[in-house]
Design a protein around this motif. Structure first.
Motif, PDB file in Angstrom:
ATOM      1  N   MET A   1       0.828  -1.205   0.000  1.00  0.00           N
ATOM      2  CA  MET A   1       0.000   0.000   0.000  1.00  0.00           C
ATOM      3  C   MET A   1       0.865   1.260   0.000  1.00  0.00           C
ATOM      4  SD  MET A   1      -2.933   1.200   2.716  1.00  0.00           S
ATOM      5  CE  MET A   1      -4.037  -0.137   2.304  1.00  0.00           C
ATOM      6  N   PHE A   2       1.787   1.377   0.964  1.00  0.00           N
ATOM      7  CA  PHE A   2       2.701   2.522   1.024  1.00  0.00           C
ATOM      8  C   PHE A   2       4.095   2.051   0.621  1.00  0.00           C
ATOM      9  CE2 PHE A   2      -0.335   3.108   4.607  1.00  0.00           C
ATOM     10  CZ  PHE A   2      -1.004   4.219   4.132  1.00  0.00           C
ATOM     11  N   TYR A   3       4.764   2.805  -0.281  1.00  0.00           N
ATOM     12  CA  TYR A   3       6.146   2.463  -0.611  1.00  0.00           C
ATOM     13  C   TYR A   3       7.102   3.213   0.310  1.00  0.00           C
ATOM     14  CZ  TYR A   3      10.439   1.662  -3.189  1.00  0.00           C
ATOM     15  OH  TYR A   3      11.715   1.296  -3.528  1.00  0.00           O
ATOM     16  N   TYR A   4       6.836   4.490   0.505  1.00  0.00           N
ATOM     17  CA  TYR A   4       7.632   5.258   1.464  1.00  0.00           C
ATOM     18  C   TYR A   4       6.803   6.410   2.010  1.00  0.00           C
ATOM     19  CZ  TYR A   4       8.494   8.638  -2.348  1.00  0.00           C
ATOM     20  OH  TYR A   4       8.335   9.546  -3.356  1.00  0.00           O
ATOM     21  N   LEU A   5       7.273   6.975   3.117  1.00  0.00           N
ATOM     22  CA  LEU A   5       6.708   8.183   3.709  1.00  0.00           C
ATOM     23  C   LEU A   5       7.781   9.254   3.679  1.00  0.00           C
ATOM     24  CD1 LEU A   5       4.970   6.682   6.889  1.00  0.00           C
ATOM     25  CD2 LEU A   5       3.851   7.365   4.757  1.00  0.00           C
ATOM     26  N   ASN A   6       7.419  10.440   3.224  1.00  0.00           N
ATOM     27  CA  ASN A   6       8.372  11.545   3.152  1.00  0.00           C
ATOM     28  C   ASN A   6       7.736  12.743   3.850  1.00  0.00           C
ATOM     29  OD1 ASN A   6      10.342  13.375   2.535  1.00  0.00           O
ATOM     30  ND2 ASN A   6      10.458  12.851   0.362  1.00  0.00           N
ATOM     31  N   GLY A   7       8.225  13.039   5.049  1.00  0.00           N
ATOM     32  CA  GLY A   7       7.620  14.132   5.796  1.00  0.00           C
ATOM     33  C   GLY A   7       8.494  14.582   6.944  1.00  0.00           C
ATOM     34  N   THR A   8       7.873  15.189   7.940  1.00  0.00           N
ATOM     35  CA  THR A   8       8.592  15.719   9.098  1.00  0.00           C
ATOM     36  C   THR A   8       8.513  14.736  10.262  1.00  0.00           C
ATOM     37  OG1 THR A   8       8.025  17.975   8.429  1.00  0.00           O
ATOM     38  CG2 THR A   8       8.784  17.661  10.687  1.00  0.00           C
ATOM     39  N   VAL A   9       9.635  14.556  10.932  1.00  0.00           N
ATOM     40  CA  VAL A   9       9.662  13.668  12.101  1.00  0.00           C
ATOM     41  C   VAL A   9       8.935  14.371  13.251  1.00  0.00           C
ATOM     42  CG1 VAL A   9      11.107  12.396  13.723  1.00  0.00           C
ATOM     43  CG2 VAL A   9      11.861  12.685  11.346  1.00  0.00           C
ATOM     44  N   ALA A  10       7.769  13.814  13.623  1.00  0.00           N
ATOM     45  CA  ALA A  10       6.967  14.428  14.687  1.00  0.00           C
ATOM     46  C   ALA A  10       7.335  13.894  16.064  1.00  0.00           C
ATOM     47  CB  ALA A  10       5.479  14.190  14.415  1.00  0.00           C
ATOM     48  N   GLU A  11       7.643  12.616  16.131  1.00  0.00           N
ATOM     49  CA  GLU A  11       7.997  11.989  17.399  1.00  0.00           C
ATOM     50  C   GLU A  11       9.049  10.899  17.158  1.00  0.00           C
ATOM     51  OE1 GLU A  11       7.095  12.692  20.441  1.00  0.00           O
ATOM     52  OE2 GLU A  11       5.528  14.172  19.992  1.00  0.00           O
ATOM     53  N   VAL A  12       9.952  10.759  18.119  1.00  0.00           N
ATOM     54  CA  VAL A  12      10.924   9.663  18.110  1.00  0.00           C
ATOM     55  C   VAL A  12      10.864   8.986  19.471  1.00  0.00           C
ATOM     56  CG1 VAL A  12      13.345   9.004  17.916  1.00  0.00           C
ATOM     57  CG2 VAL A  12      12.450  10.804  16.447  1.00  0.00           C
ATOM     58  N   SER A  32      16.738   0.493  15.719  1.00  0.00           N
ATOM     59  CA  SER A  32      17.616   1.473  16.373  1.00  0.00           C
ATOM     60  C   SER A  32      18.498   2.179  15.355  1.00  0.00           C
ATOM     61  CB  SER A  32      18.490   0.774  17.417  1.00  0.00           C
ATOM     62  OG  SER A  32      17.700   0.194  18.421  1.00  0.00           O
ATOM     63  N   ASN A  33      18.911   1.462  14.309  1.00  0.00           N
ATOM     64  CA  ASN A  33      19.774   2.058  13.284  1.00  0.00           C
ATOM     65  C   ASN A  33      19.056   3.185  12.551  1.00  0.00           C
ATOM     66  OD1 ASN A  33      22.005   0.373  13.761  1.00  0.00           O
ATOM     67  ND2 ASN A  33      21.151  -1.236  12.485  1.00  0.00           N
ATOM     68  N   THR A  34      17.800   2.958  12.201  1.00  0.00           N
ATOM     69  CA  THR A  34      17.030   4.008  11.525  1.00  0.00           C
ATOM     70  C   THR A  34      16.748   5.165  12.480  1.00  0.00           C
ATOM     71  OG1 THR A  34      16.003   2.595   9.853  1.00  0.00           O
ATOM     72  CG2 THR A  34      14.786   4.556  10.496  1.00  0.00           C
ATOM     73  N   LEU A  35      16.363   4.850  13.717  1.00  0.00           N
ATOM     74  CA  LEU A  35      16.061   5.898  14.697  1.00  0.00           C
ATOM     75  C   LEU A  35      17.243   6.816  14.955  1.00  0.00           C
ATOM     76  CD1 LEU A  35      13.952   3.977  17.381  1.00  0.00           C
ATOM     77  CD2 LEU A  35      13.143   5.833  15.899  1.00  0.00           C
ATOM     78  N   SER A  36      18.449   6.250  14.925  1.00  0.00           N
ATOM     79  CA  SER A  36      19.649   7.043  15.215  1.00  0.00           C
ATOM     80  C   SER A  36      19.882   8.147  14.185  1.00  0.00           C
ATOM     81  CB  SER A  36      20.882   6.135  15.290  1.00  0.00           C
ATOM     82  OG  SER A  36      21.172   5.573  14.026  1.00  0.00           O
ATOM     83  N   ALA A  37      19.283   8.002  13.000  1.00  0.00           N
ATOM     84  CA  ALA A  37      19.464   9.000  11.947  1.00  0.00           C
ATOM     85  C   ALA A  37      18.324  10.018  11.898  1.00  0.00           C
ATOM     86  CB  ALA A  37      19.586   8.301  10.594  1.00  0.00           C
ATOM     87  N   LEU A  38      17.320   9.858  12.767  1.00  0.00           N
ATOM     88  CA  LEU A  38      16.169  10.754  12.750  1.00  0.00           C
ATOM     89  C   LEU A  38      16.263  11.808  13.847  1.00  0.00           C
ATOM     90  CD1 LEU A  38      13.273   8.157  12.291  1.00  0.00           C
ATOM     91  CD2 LEU A  38      14.497   9.419  10.511  1.00  0.00           C
ATOM     92  N   LYS A  39      15.793  13.015  13.532  1.00  0.00           N
ATOM     93  CA  LYS A  39      15.738  14.086  14.519  1.00  0.00           C
ATOM     94  C   LYS A  39      14.369  14.751  14.450  1.00  0.00           C
ATOM     95  CE  LYS A  39      20.677  15.209  14.707  1.00  0.00           C
ATOM     96  NZ  LYS A  39      21.694  16.270  14.538  1.00  0.00           N
ATOM     97  N   LYS A  40      13.768  14.913  15.617  1.00  0.00           N
ATOM     98  CA  LYS A  40      12.448  15.527  15.702  1.00  0.00           C
ATOM     99  C   LYS A  40      12.468  16.912  15.060  1.00  0.00           C
ATOM    100  CE  LYS A  40       8.736  16.416  19.022  1.00  0.00           C
ATOM    101  NZ  LYS A  40       8.318  16.298  20.439  1.00  0.00           N
ATOM    102  N   GLY A  41      11.483  17.165  14.207  1.00  0.00           N
ATOM    103  CA  GLY A  41      11.380  18.465  13.547  1.00  0.00           C
ATOM    104  C   GLY A  41      12.047  18.530  12.198  1.00  0.00           C
ATOM    105  N   GLU A  42      12.865  17.525  11.871  1.00  0.00           N
ATOM    106  CA  GLU A  42      13.547  17.505  10.575  1.00  0.00           C
ATOM    107  C   GLU A  42      12.817  16.568   9.614  1.00  0.00           C
ATOM    108  OE1 GLU A  42      17.667  16.612  10.946  1.00  0.00           O
ATOM    109  OE2 GLU A  42      18.101  18.412  12.134  1.00  0.00           O
ATOM    110  N   ARG A  43      13.055  16.770   8.326  1.00  0.00           N
ATOM    111  CA  ARG A  43      12.406  15.926   7.319  1.00  0.00           C
ATOM    112  C   ARG A  43      13.122  14.575   7.226  1.00  0.00           C
ATOM    113  NH1 ARG A  43       8.413  17.859   4.505  1.00  0.00           N
ATOM    114  NH2 ARG A  43       8.569  16.200   2.951  1.00  0.00           N
TER     115      ARG A  43
END
Length: 203
Positions: A1-12, A32-43
């Motif tokens: 159904m979804f291939y990817y999501l492209n948006g703003t990180v609202a919560e980690v 954990s590997n993916t989470l380590s590259a995410l920052k709240k408020g960034e795309r």
């Protein structure tokens, strides 16, 4: 159904990322590997997998296509569910997972919480068998594009890397193209796999 999501990180949160796409927050279970590259408020862009079970469904998101492919590969093993797959991919990258399977290193898999010796052995057994089927005789692979229909012979080390990459979900043509220009004679197997993954992620 979804291939990817492209948006703003609202919560980690632990094992969870919420991606805001047009005012809708999509909760993605992740590693954990993916989470380590995410920052709240960034795309951010997460490649997704929708898991449908009898009484529930869950959305899973990953920072790279290779990590998504590794997840799908793991849940294809009998007795390995999404939670176990995420645990493994939180302590392993796609290339180190492929190396563990190639070398039969069950200890590398049992580092993940909830993964015992028996399930680690089953993962290695089933995925090694899949690698053997994906790998063509004599280490020959067909290259697509301009060289379509032609075959190139790789060293045994390159053929092992090709088999591992095929299990991660890449086509024979993609693997063969990625191996072109990689020094398979002198590089360690893990470096060959890593170099190919980097090329395919950029493409």
């Amino acid at each position: 159904m979804f291939y990817y999501l492209n948006g703003t990180v609202a919560e980690v949160q632990p094992n969870l990322a919420v991606i805001d796409c047009g005012g809708v927050g999509y909760a993605c279970a992740t590693t954990s590997n993916t989470l380590s590259a995410l920052k709240k408020g960034e795309r951010a862009k997460l490649y997704t997998y929708l898991h449908v079970a009898e009484n529930a469904f869950g959305l899973f998101g990953f920072g790279t296509v290779s990590e998504l492919n590794s997840f799908k590969m793991l849940i294809g093993v009998s007795g390995v569910g999404p939670k176990a797959a995420l645990a493994i991919l939180s302590v392993s990258t796609p290339e180190t997972l492929a190396m563990s399977i190639i070398t039969g290193d069950e200890k590398a898999l049992t580092v993940a919480p909830g993964i015992g010796k028996k399930i680690a052995q089953r993962i290695i057994l089933e995925l090694k068998d899949k690698m053997a089927k994906e790998s063509t005789a004599g280490g020959s692979l067909t290259i697509g594009g301009e060289s379509a229909g032609k075959s190139i012979h790789f060293t045994s080390k390159a053929a092992e890397a090709a088999a591992a990459l095929a299990v991660l979900g890449y086509s024979t043509a993609e693997v063969a193209a990625a191996l072109k220009g990689v020094d398979a004679e002198s590089l360690p197997l893990e470096e060959i796999i890593r170099a190919c993954l980097k090329k395919m992620v950029r493409s």
